[in-house]
Design a protein around this motif. Structure first.
Motif, PDB file in Angstrom:
ATOM      1  N   ARG A  67       0.830  -1.211   0.000  1.00 37.21           N
ATOM      2  CA  ARG A  67       0.000   0.000   0.000  1.00 37.21           C
ATOM      3  C   ARG A  67       0.861   1.258   0.000  1.00 37.21           C
ATOM      4  O   ARG A  67       0.536   2.241  -0.664  1.00 37.21           O
ATOM      5  CB  ARG A  67      -0.951  -0.010   1.207  1.00 37.21           C
ATOM      6  CG  ARG A  67      -1.947   1.093   1.184  1.00 37.21           C
ATOM      7  CD  ARG A  67      -2.861   1.030  -0.053  1.00 37.21           C
ATOM      8  NE  ARG A  67      -3.183   2.380  -0.467  1.00 37.21           N
ATOM      9  CZ  ARG A  67      -3.023   2.875  -1.688  1.00 37.21           C
ATOM     10  NH1 ARG A  67      -2.582   2.126  -2.671  1.00 37.21           N
ATOM     11  NH2 ARG A  67      -3.318   4.111  -1.967  1.00 37.21           N
ATOM     12  N   ASN A  71       0.661   4.033  -2.887  1.00 37.69           N
ATOM     13  CA  ASN A  71       0.432   5.450  -2.619  1.00 37.69           C
ATOM     14  C   ASN A  71       1.556   6.295  -3.196  1.00 37.69           C
ATOM     15  O   ASN A  71       1.317   7.374  -3.732  1.00 37.69           O
ATOM     16  CB  ASN A  71       0.287   5.683  -1.112  1.00 37.69           C
ATOM     17  CG  ASN A  71      -0.159   7.086  -0.803  1.00 37.69           C
ATOM     18  OD1 ASN A  71       0.666   7.973  -0.676  1.00 37.69           O
ATOM     19  ND2 ASN A  71      -1.464   7.282  -0.708  1.00 37.69           N
ATOM     20  N   GLU A  74       0.950   6.651  -6.859  1.00 32.58           N
ATOM     21  CA  GLU A  74      -0.155   7.557  -7.136  1.00 32.58           C
ATOM     22  C   GLU A  74       0.274   9.018  -7.087  1.00 32.58           C
ATOM     23  O   GLU A  74      -0.342   9.871  -7.728  1.00 32.58           O
ATOM     24  CB  GLU A  74      -1.277   7.341  -6.108  1.00 32.58           C
ATOM     25  CG  GLU A  74      -1.961   5.994  -6.219  1.00 32.58           C
ATOM     26  CD  GLU A  74      -2.749   5.619  -4.967  1.00 32.58           C
ATOM     27  OE1 GLU A  74      -2.867   6.449  -4.035  1.00 32.58           O
ATOM     28  OE2 GLU A  74      -3.223   4.471  -4.909  1.00 32.58           O
ATOM     29  N   ASN A  75       1.309   9.312  -6.309  1.00 31.12           N
ATOM     30  CA  ASN A  75       1.704  10.701  -6.081  1.00 31.12           C
ATOM     31  C   ASN A  75       3.017  11.111  -6.734  1.00 31.12           C
ATOM     32  O   ASN A  75       3.246  12.306  -6.944  1.00 31.12           O
ATOM     33  CB  ASN A  75       1.777  10.971  -4.571  1.00 31.12           C
ATOM     34  CG  ASN A  75       0.410  11.009  -3.959  1.00 31.12           C
ATOM     35  OD1 ASN A  75      -0.284  12.008  -4.061  1.00 31.12           O
ATOM     36  ND2 ASN A  75      -0.019   9.905  -3.364  1.00 31.12           N
TER      37      ASN A  75
END
Length: 149
Positions: A67, A71, A74-75
């Motif tokens: 995870r 994340n 995603e950024n």
């Protein structure tokens, strides 16, 4: 015609965006792979099941690593782009905020994976990354808007 002049110290922004951040992504991948192996979660499963996590703390750790990596993925692209855009006008500030983002994302990753806090709450160790990211968005918008006026 639009002219863009690149400041002499723009290399700092490039180094953080296209050098340091991809290295952090590689580190994420290595940690996910080692946690996957320790947990015994076979491919193509992206996460361990709830039952696996209850039976094996390493499976939960793998889920946290996965995870944290997700994340990051995603950024990272928008952060890298923001550093490059903001760096055209504010190279040192963009590089500094980008470096801060990397430090806080590292704390986020390590806290998520290795903290004893329940529910992955160790990730909050690096939550200041969002302020660095917001600062980069602001510098990008302000720099571009300033050039358009």
């Amino acid at each position: 015609m639009v002219e863009i002049s690149i400041p002499g110290n723009y290399g700092y922004a490039i180094a953080v965006s296209l050098g340091v951040i991809p290295v952090l992504g590689f580190i994420h991948g290595v940690l996910v792979g080692s946690c996957r192996k320790a947990a015994g979660v076979p491919y193509p499963h992206a996460y361990a099941s709830i039952e696996q996590c209850k039976a094996n703390p390493k499976a939960h750790q793998f889920n946290c690593a996965q995870r944290a990596h997700g994340n990051f993925l995603e950024n990272a692209p928008q952060t890298m782009l923001s550093i490059l855009v903001a760096g055209v006008k504010y190279p040192q500030a963009a590089a500094g905020l980008g470096a801060a983002w990397v430090v806080f994302r590292t704390l986020y990753m390590l806290g998520y994976i290795y903290s004893d806090k329940p529910n992955g709450n160790g990730r909050y160790n690096g939550m200041l990354c969002w302020f660095a990211q917001a600062g980069l968005w602001g510098l990008s918008a302000f720099g571009v808007a300033g050039d358009l006026m």
